[in-house]
Scaffold this motif. Structure first.
Motif, PDB file in Angstrom:
ATOM      1  N   ALA A  23      -5.414   1.760  -3.830  1.00 40.95           N
ATOM      2  CA  ALA A  23      -4.243   1.028  -3.343  1.00 40.95           C
ATOM      3  C   ALA A  23      -4.665  -0.073  -2.381  1.00 40.95           C
ATOM      4  O   ALA A  23      -4.132  -1.193  -2.425  1.00 40.95           O
ATOM      5  CB  ALA A  23      -3.266   1.983  -2.671  1.00 40.95           C
ATOM      6  N   MET A  72      -0.222   5.398 -11.587  1.00 41.70           N
ATOM      7  CA  MET A  72       0.771   5.749 -10.564  1.00 41.70           C
ATOM      8  C   MET A  72       1.897   6.586 -11.153  1.00 41.70           C
ATOM      9  O   MET A  72       2.173   6.522 -12.349  1.00 41.70           O
ATOM     10  CB  MET A  72       1.351   4.464  -9.937  1.00 41.70           C
ATOM     11  CG  MET A  72       0.337   3.665  -9.143  1.00 41.70           C
ATOM     12  SD  MET A  72       1.065   2.200  -8.360  1.00 41.70           S
ATOM     13  CE  MET A  72       1.232   1.115  -9.774  1.00 41.70           C
ATOM     14  N   LEU A 130      -1.111   6.575  -6.112  1.00 41.22           N
ATOM     15  CA  LEU A 130      -2.398   5.940  -6.351  1.00 41.22           C
ATOM     16  C   LEU A 130      -3.342   6.286  -5.202  1.00 41.22           C
ATOM     17  O   LEU A 130      -2.946   6.285  -4.028  1.00 41.22           O
ATOM     18  CB  LEU A 130      -2.223   4.422  -6.442  1.00 41.22           C
ATOM     19  CG  LEU A 130      -3.434   3.597  -6.877  1.00 41.22           C
ATOM     20  CD1 LEU A 130      -3.830   3.940  -8.312  1.00 41.22           C
ATOM     21  CD2 LEU A 130      -3.147   2.099  -6.752  1.00 41.22           C
ATOM     22  N   PHE A 151       0.837  -1.204   0.000  1.00 40.91           N
ATOM     23  CA  PHE A 151       0.000   0.000   0.000  1.00 40.91           C
ATOM     24  C   PHE A 151       0.870   1.250   0.000  1.00 40.91           C
ATOM     25  O   PHE A 151       0.569   2.233  -0.689  1.00 40.91           O
ATOM     26  CB  PHE A 151      -0.911  -0.028   1.231  1.00 40.91           C
ATOM     27  CG  PHE A 151      -1.721   1.225   1.422  1.00 40.91           C
ATOM     28  CD1 PHE A 151      -2.986   1.349   0.846  1.00 40.91           C
ATOM     29  CD2 PHE A 151      -1.243   2.286   2.177  1.00 40.91           C
ATOM     30  CE1 PHE A 151      -3.743   2.498   1.020  1.00 40.91           C
ATOM     31  CE2 PHE A 151      -1.981   3.444   2.355  1.00 40.91           C
ATOM     32  CZ  PHE A 151      -3.234   3.542   1.771  1.00 40.91           C
ATOM     33  N   MET A 161       2.419   1.973  -3.456  1.00 39.75           N
ATOM     34  CA  MET A 161       1.437   2.417  -4.449  1.00 39.75           C
ATOM     35  C   MET A 161       0.831   3.770  -4.109  1.00 39.75           C
ATOM     36  O   MET A 161       0.632   4.607  -4.991  1.00 39.75           O
ATOM     37  CB  MET A 161       0.331   1.359  -4.592  1.00 39.75           C
ATOM     38  CG  MET A 161       0.804   0.090  -5.285  1.00 39.75           C
ATOM     39  SD  MET A 161      -0.535  -1.095  -5.596  1.00 39.75           S
ATOM     40  CE  MET A 161      -0.812  -1.727  -3.950  1.00 39.75           C
ATOM     41  N   HIS A 162       0.555   4.008  -2.829  1.00 40.59           N
ATOM     42  CA  HIS A 162      -0.125   5.244  -2.433  1.00 40.59           C
ATOM     43  C   HIS A 162       0.866   6.363  -2.095  1.00 40.59           C
ATOM     44  O   HIS A 162       0.831   7.438  -2.705  1.00 40.59           O
ATOM     45  CB  HIS A 162      -1.022   4.982  -1.234  1.00 40.59           C
ATOM     46  CG  HIS A 162      -1.635   6.223  -0.651  1.00 40.59           C
ATOM     47  ND1 HIS A 162      -2.475   7.044  -1.373  1.00 40.59           N
ATOM     48  CD2 HIS A 162      -1.494   6.800   0.584  1.00 40.59           C
ATOM     49  CE1 HIS A 162      -2.841   8.075  -0.617  1.00 40.59           C
ATOM     50  NE2 HIS A 162      -2.256   7.946   0.567  1.00 40.59           N
TER      51      HIS A 162
END
Length: 541
Positions: free
Chosen positions: A109, A385, A104, A95, A98-99
């Protein structure tokens, strides 16, 4: 209809309770791989360390839930919930990449992490449903069949779709069942733990009592596994000492690719540490290792004078250098690589292509899905992303080692140390087998999380399986030196910039695991599980 609803409601509630217990057991299994909580006064609950007894209890709970299921689909559903909670709990830190670093949206995510966990959990659900159908009533055959089903699911997760075996159950057992690693590897250790847990639940009379006693001995008494390991034969012999210096730049991921901040810092800091090592008498005939993408730019995008000075420094000094660096170009493709330089040789001309004259190159073989290659049909997901991702070229398997100071040093990059069966390919020829393993990593993508601790346990188990010391040079941790028995010799604090000095003993010879896995891969283990299933099915017919 009212009576039917009233009769059906308790059944629904019972199954919901079973799912809740399965999820709790799955979370416990995730925590067992590397304890994510703070340091405690209990010797078996140490921050970042595996917890064998918690792993064992989670498996016992799973077997009990499956054995009490009333149908194969119900058993499969419970195992699916268990595995989804376990795997999501193991790699929740995706997470962050990705975040936090990828940009994202948080809900997307979160869904992505859960979707990956659920997808990988399908193997466990399917194998649990088949086990329930074929298990027989109880006893040793049912326990062995569960261990076979569990192991086949682990193997499927580690092999299919390029494989994602992070957090395999055997890693939680490194301190309890590590003595078995040189024989059967991480998957075999997981099979032993599953068989023992299933016997506690399913076996009868004296067999159950024996299983309980073994579980209490191996999982309940710290040091039992180490005691057993010390009394088993050592399959390798010393091959000479190697002084090493491991560099940890500790450059945060959100700074790493910044042309005004992270890149100049990396150039200055790594260049200065390499120059210091070159003239340090303690590192004469030694090795310096810089992490994955220590210099996060292609060589042609930097001043050639930088590479010339670096190569000339190593040639004039006493220590060799292995450094993670991206290589390639648009026409030939890009690789995530390790370049190596040795001392000695004639001075380089002023206009020499220093990187082109490097003494050694290793190209990463096992690429990370979405990080280093984009699976077909998922370009849309990557485009959501803001990450420097792309399709890299794969290196071959096996690749020759880096030879220096009487050692054969085999580098690999980050995620590759999850695949012991692939690293073992370099051991096919005993006369050319590596004597030292080196991993270069950058898991700053996942922040200061338990991912660092989990990766350290993975490295320890590879050292045990292959009978070789493991060196890890990383950006933010765990930068560590590990001996051939999986013991941590020295470790630099995570998240701190600095260098770690150690002396490791190279090893020669091959463990039983290396002998069979280098020749046949994981097939012997898979076929053994299938034979167990065939035996159990025949007993029922």
């Amino acid at each position: 209809m009212t009576g039917q609803r009233a009769a059906g409601q308790p059944l629904w509630r019972r199954e919901a309770a079973a799912w809740a217990l399965a999820a709790a057991a799955g979370v416990a299994q995730a925590a067992a791989v590397a304890w994510p909580g703070p340091q405690t006064g209990f010797p078996t609950l140490r921050s970042g360390e595996p917890v064998a007894w918690l792993h064992g209890l989670s498996l016992i709970a799973l077997v009990a839930l499956l054995a009490r299921a009333s149908s194969a689909p119900q058993a499969g559903g419970r195992a699916f919930v268990f595995a989804t909670a376990w795997l999501g709990g193991v790699f929740w830190w995706l997470f962050i990449s990705m975040h936090t670093y990828g940009g994202l949206a948080a809900p997307l995510a979160l869904v992505a992490v859960l979707a990956l966990a659920a997808f990988l959990a399908l193997d466990y659900g399917l194998l649990a449903a088949l086990w329930w159908r074929w298990r027989g009533r109880s006893g040793v055959p049912a326990a062995l069949a569960f261990a076979a089903a569990w192991t086949l699911a682990e193997l499927a997760r580690g092999v299919l779709w390029t494989g994602f075996p992070w957090g395999a159950g055997g890693y939680a057992q490194i301190d309890a069942l590590g003595w078995a690693a040189p024989w059967v590897g991480v998957y075999g250790m997981g099979a032993l733990a599953a068989a023992l847990a299933a016997a506690v639940v399913l076996a009868r009379t004296w067999v159950r009592a024996l299983a309980l006693a073994l579980a209490a001995l191996l999982w309940g008494i710290p040091g039992t596994g180490a005691w057993l390991a010390q009394r088993l034969p050592d399959f390798t012999a010393p091959a000479g000492a190697l002084p090493v210096r491991l560099l940890q730049g500790a450059i945060a991921q959100d700074r790493k690719f910044d042309p005004e901040d992270g890149i100049p810092l990396a150039l200055r800091w790594y260049g200065a540490r390499i120059a210091e090592a070159a003239v340090d008498p303690a590192l004469t005939a030694g090795l310096v290792v810089a992490p994955e993408t220590a210099i996060p730019l292609l060589p042609q995008d930097l001043d050639p004078a930088y590479w010339h000075a670096l190569a000339q420094t190593v040639r004039a000094g006493g220590a060799a250098l292995l450094m993670g660096v991206p290589l390639g170009d648009f026409e030939r493709g890009y690789t995530n690589s390790v370049a190596g330089w040795r001392p000695g040789g004639t001075p380089l001309p002023a206009d020499a292509d220093a990187l082109g004259l490097a003494d050694y190159r290793y190209d990463k073989h096992h690429l990370v899905p979405f990080g280093e290659f984009i699976p077909p049909g998922f370009r849309w997901f990557v485009d959501l992303m803001r990450m420097p991702l792309g399709d890299f070229q794969r290196g071959g398997l096996p690749q020759p080692p880096f030879e220096w100071a009487g050692q054969r040093i085999a580098p690999h990059v980050c995620y590759e140390d999850l695949f012991g069966e692939e690293l073992a390919q370099a051991f096919r020829d005993p006369a050319r087998a590596p004597t030292v393993l080196v991993n270069v990593s950058n898991i700053a993508w996942f922040g200061d999380t338990v991912a660092i601790d989990q990766h350290r346990q993975i490295a320890r188990l590879r050292a045990l399986e292959l009978g070789r010391p493991m060196l890890r040079a990383t950006n933010t941790g765990a930068t560590v030196a590990i001996d051939h028995r999986g013991r941590v010799l020295a470790q630099w604090p995570r998240g701190q910039r600095g260098v770690l000095d150690a002396v490791v003993q190279g090893r020669q010879g091959r463990t039983p695991y290396v002998v069979w896995v280098a020749r046949w891969g994981l097939w012997p283990l898979a076929l053994t599980c299938l034979l167990v299933w065939g035996w159990v099915a025949r007993r029922r017919s």
